[in-house]
Design a protein around this motif. Structure first.
Motif, PDB file in Angstrom:
ATOM      1  N   PHE A 206      -2.114  -0.037   2.528  1.00 34.04           N
ATOM      2  CA  PHE A 206      -1.279   0.608   1.503  1.00 34.04           C
ATOM      3  C   PHE A 206      -0.068   1.201   2.210  1.00 34.04           C
ATOM      4  N   GLY A 207       0.982   1.479   1.468  1.00 30.66           N
ATOM      5  CA  GLY A 207       2.175   2.083   2.044  1.00 30.66           C
ATOM      6  C   GLY A 207       2.935   1.084   2.901  1.00 30.66           C
ATOM      7  N   GLU A 208       3.709   1.611   3.850  1.00 24.70           N
ATOM      8  CA  GLU A 208       4.581   0.763   4.656  1.00 24.70           C
ATOM      9  C   GLU A 208       4.338   1.002   6.137  1.00 24.70           C
ATOM     10  N   ALA A 209       4.494  -0.044   6.951  1.00 21.57           N
ATOM     11  CA  ALA A 209       4.384   0.113   8.400  1.00 21.57           C
ATOM     12  C   ALA A 209       5.546   0.959   8.905  1.00 21.57           C
ATOM     13  N   VAL A 210       5.297   1.721   9.966  1.00 21.13           N
ATOM     14  CA  VAL A 210       6.384   2.452  10.616  1.00 21.13           C
ATOM     15  C   VAL A 210       6.539   1.936  12.043  1.00 21.13           C
ATOM     16  N   ASP A 211       7.734   2.106  12.591  1.00 26.03           N
ATOM     17  CA  ASP A 211       7.982   1.721  13.976  1.00 26.03           C
ATOM     18  C   ASP A 211       7.291   2.708  14.901  1.00 26.03           C
ATOM     19  N   ILE A 212       6.593   2.170  15.905  1.00 17.85           N
ATOM     20  CA  ILE A 212       5.881   3.021  16.856  1.00 17.85           C
ATOM     21  C   ILE A 212       6.407   2.733  18.250  1.00 17.85           C
ATOM     22  N   PRO A 213       7.286   3.608  18.765  1.00 16.96           N
ATOM     23  CA  PRO A 213       7.789   3.390  20.132  1.00 16.96           C
ATOM     24  C   PRO A 213       6.644   3.435  21.138  1.00 16.96           C
ATOM     25  N   ALA A 214       6.855   2.838  22.319  1.00 18.23           N
ATOM     26  CA  ALA A 214       5.844   2.866  23.383  1.00 18.23           C
ATOM     27  C   ALA A 214       5.541   4.311  23.766  1.00 18.23           C
ATOM     28  N   GLY A 215       4.298   4.561  24.113  1.00 18.43           N
ATOM     29  CA  GLY A 215       3.922   5.892  24.594  1.00 18.43           C
ATOM     30  C   GLY A 215       3.634   6.888  23.493  1.00 18.43           C
ATOM     31  N   ILE A 216       3.682   6.417  22.270  1.00 15.54           N
ATOM     32  CA  ILE A 216       3.404   7.311  21.145  1.00 15.54           C
ATOM     33  C   ILE A 216       1.976   7.021  20.667  1.00 15.54           C
ATOM     34  N   VAL A 217       1.226   8.061  20.326  1.00 14.38           N
ATOM     35  CA  VAL A 217      -0.189   7.914  19.995  1.00 14.38           C
ATOM     36  C   VAL A 217      -0.365   7.848  18.472  1.00 14.38           C
ATOM     37  N   PRO A 218      -1.060   6.832  17.964  1.00 16.81           N
ATOM     38  CA  PRO A 218      -1.346   6.819  16.527  1.00 16.81           C
ATOM     39  C   PRO A 218      -2.461   7.818  16.203  1.00 16.81           C
ATOM     40  N   VAL A 219      -2.183   8.687  15.252  1.00 15.00           N
ATOM     41  CA  VAL A 219      -3.141   9.723  14.876  1.00 15.00           C
ATOM     42  C   VAL A 219      -3.500   9.513  13.403  1.00 15.00           C
ATOM     43  N   PHE A 220      -4.796   9.617  13.096  1.00 18.78           N
ATOM     44  CA  PHE A 220      -5.305   9.216  11.784  1.00 18.78           C
ATOM     45  C   PHE A 220      -5.908  10.413  11.040  1.00 18.78           C
ATOM     46  N   TRP A 221      -5.465  10.586   9.803  1.00 18.81           N
ATOM     47  CA  TRP A 221      -6.018  11.636   8.941  1.00 18.81           C
ATOM     48  C   TRP A 221      -6.731  10.999   7.742  1.00 18.81           C
ATOM     49  N   ALA A 222      -7.787  11.625   7.289  1.00 18.98           N
ATOM     50  CA  ALA A 222      -8.425  11.184   6.039  1.00 18.98           C
ATOM     51  C   ALA A 222      -7.382  11.240   4.932  1.00 18.98           C
ATOM     52  N   CYS A 223      -7.418  10.275   4.040  1.00 13.71           N
ATOM     53  CA  CYS A 223      -6.328  10.074   3.080  1.00 13.71           C
ATOM     54  C   CYS A 223      -6.806  10.211   1.637  1.00 13.71           C
ATOM     55  N   GLY A 224      -5.930  10.808   0.838  1.00 18.48           N
ATOM     56  CA  GLY A 224      -6.214  11.023  -0.583  1.00 18.48           C
ATOM     57  C   GLY A 224      -6.275   9.750  -1.407  1.00 18.48           C
ATOM     58  N   VAL A 225      -5.960   8.605  -0.792  1.00 18.93           N
ATOM     59  CA  VAL A 225      -6.145   7.328  -1.500  1.00 18.93           C
ATOM     60  C   VAL A 225      -7.631   6.952  -1.535  1.00 18.93           C
ATOM     61  N   THR A 226      -8.419   7.550  -0.629  1.00 20.89           N
ATOM     62  CA  THR A 226      -9.853   7.229  -0.576  1.00 20.89           C
ATOM     63  C   THR A 226     -10.547   7.374  -1.937  1.00 20.89           C
ATOM     64  N   PRO A 227     -10.405   8.515  -2.617  1.00 19.03           N
ATOM     65  CA  PRO A 227     -11.143   8.640  -3.886  1.00 19.03           C
ATOM     66  C   PRO A 227     -10.756   7.577  -4.904  1.00 19.03           C
ATOM     67  N   GLN A 228      -9.461   7.269  -5.010  1.00 18.21           N
ATOM     68  CA  GLN A 228      -9.061   6.202  -5.944  1.00 18.21           C
ATOM     69  C   GLN A 228      -9.652   4.870  -5.524  1.00 18.21           C
ATOM     70  N   SER A 229      -9.573   4.597  -4.211  1.00 15.33           N
ATOM     71  CA  SER A 229     -10.086   3.327  -3.707  1.00 15.33           C
ATOM     72  C   SER A 229     -11.580   3.195  -3.973  1.00 15.33           C
TER      73      SER A 229
END
Lengths: 260, 260
Positions: A206-229
């Motif tokens: 869902f949503g859109e990809a973002v650019d991730i420069p090298a050396g940047i850490v992807p961090v994941f949060w629980a999302c409010g789309v979960t209940p709808q999904s």
């Protein structure tokens, strides 16, 4: 009057008659929220699902059967005061509408669920960059391999949102968002997308990809789309949700959800 | 094996056959909890009441109809693993028993609610004195004039516990307990008992009065007795609760409820 300085009540009055592209930026400092309304026969199971899964489903309030307003939307009407709604029957999208009144059944119970806009403002206020805002995109979201705790008829995988955070600021991002346990709280996963079943960060579900420069850490949060999904996956006879990006603007201040 | 070093599972196995005076001091570091079990026809209303009143009713878990165990009491049985139970019918106490099995109905839903033991340990760890522990008494509790948010058939006044705190440590007490929003959290009132309808600190409605030296500030926290008090007030046909001071010892660590 700018969008940011509008009171929540003024914003809701506007959305009663106008379908804005997004509610982002309206009524700065006030919490925005997801909506899912279900017939009352599903209400206990869904309320229990939210209780068991507070990180993806942080409930800000519940309107009981027959209620169409509450202190979260004083003087408002949950059926009309969101810019646009999506109506699902048996898990299938059957309509998108600016006024949900004609689809509303008398015994609908409305679940008002916190949204990450609240903690994104806190991140920005603390100097932590939020890439999708900088890049003018919607946040990327992914279905993980993490099972939610099931409750009654509701079960499914957790959806997460991802924000790329500079390595030196990951600790700040954890610290700041963990002060908002009522609005998704701390990240559920830091780095290593494959470990939670995400194969390609460039291809969000869902949503859109973002650019991730090298050396940047992807961090994941629980999302409010979960209940709808999860709710869609469980195919209730009827569900009425807000349209993506078009949230309920509530009278609750973001800071009301901050601890300690 | 001392009480403090017993695992929660060992403690529950003991309580299955032995009615200890109190569970205080057992399984140090693990969360203890209040129980209220209700027939499923009351379950949505009570779950909603807890959602709307998270400070007095912090839910740690819910066992659905037919469930008698969960990850909070792995390998256990909610009907037998608490030292003693109180059985209420139409709001009247009809029995106190060490085994609730004969009173249990098939569709009972069990609500497991956090207890202030969790944050009292945190207060002590941070050097904040807890008077009733020092004085070897039960904490004093008072019915206030504060209305809980009603939900369905459940409504009533909030019950608070009081701890007298030296003025120089009130800020510490607020800071420390606000890190436990899932277990009553920050105080709801500091000083001025009359403002919340408490006429005489020496005459608590539940528990025991504690000595309050001059210059010490009475600090009030939402109390886990509230849900039992409210449920009894609403006179459900059947309710099964833990006996006071005899809690469910859970497998959840106190620290699991700490933020940030």
């Amino acid at each position: 009057m700018s969008a940011a300085t509008m009171t929540p009540r003024e914003a809701r009055a506007l959305f009663r008659h106008e379908n804005v592209a997004t509610t982002a930026g309206f009524s700065a400092g006030y919490a925005q929220a997801n909506l899912i309304a279900l017939p009352s026969r599903y209400a206990f199971d869904f309320l229990l699902f939210a209780q068991r899964n507070p990180k993806p489903c942080p409930l800000l309030g519940v309107l009981e059967a027959g209620q169409t307003s509450s202190a979260l939307l004083a003087g408002g009407d949950i059926r009309t005061d969101i810019p646009a709604y999506r109506v699902y029957k048996h898990g299938e999208l059957v309509a998108e509408t600016t006024d949900a009144t004609e689809y509303w059944e008398e015994d609908m119970v409305s679940f008002i669920i916190g949204c990450s806009f609240t903690f994104e403002q806190a991140l920005l206020d603390n100097g932590v960059p939020v890439a999708h805002i900088e890049q003018g995109r919607n946040v990327p979201m992914y279905v993980t391999n993490i099972d939610c705790e099931p409750a009654g008829v509701f079960a499914g995988k957790m959806v997460v949102s991802m924000r790329p955070i500079p390595a030196a600021q990951v600790a700040d991002a954890v610290r700041v968002t963990s002060r908002y346990p009522a609005v998704h709280g701390a990240p559920i996963h830091v780095g290593e997308p494959g470990a939670i079943g995400i194969q390609d960060l460039a291809a969000p579900d869902f949503g859109e990809a973002v650019d991730i420069p090298a050396g940047i850490v992807p961090v994941f949060w629980a999302c409010g789309v979960t209940p709808q999904s999860v709710a869609m996956h469980s195919k209730p006879e009827l569900a009425i949700c807000h349209a993506p990006g078009k949230m309920l603007v509530t009278d609750a201040r973001d800071l009301a959800y901050q601890v300690p």
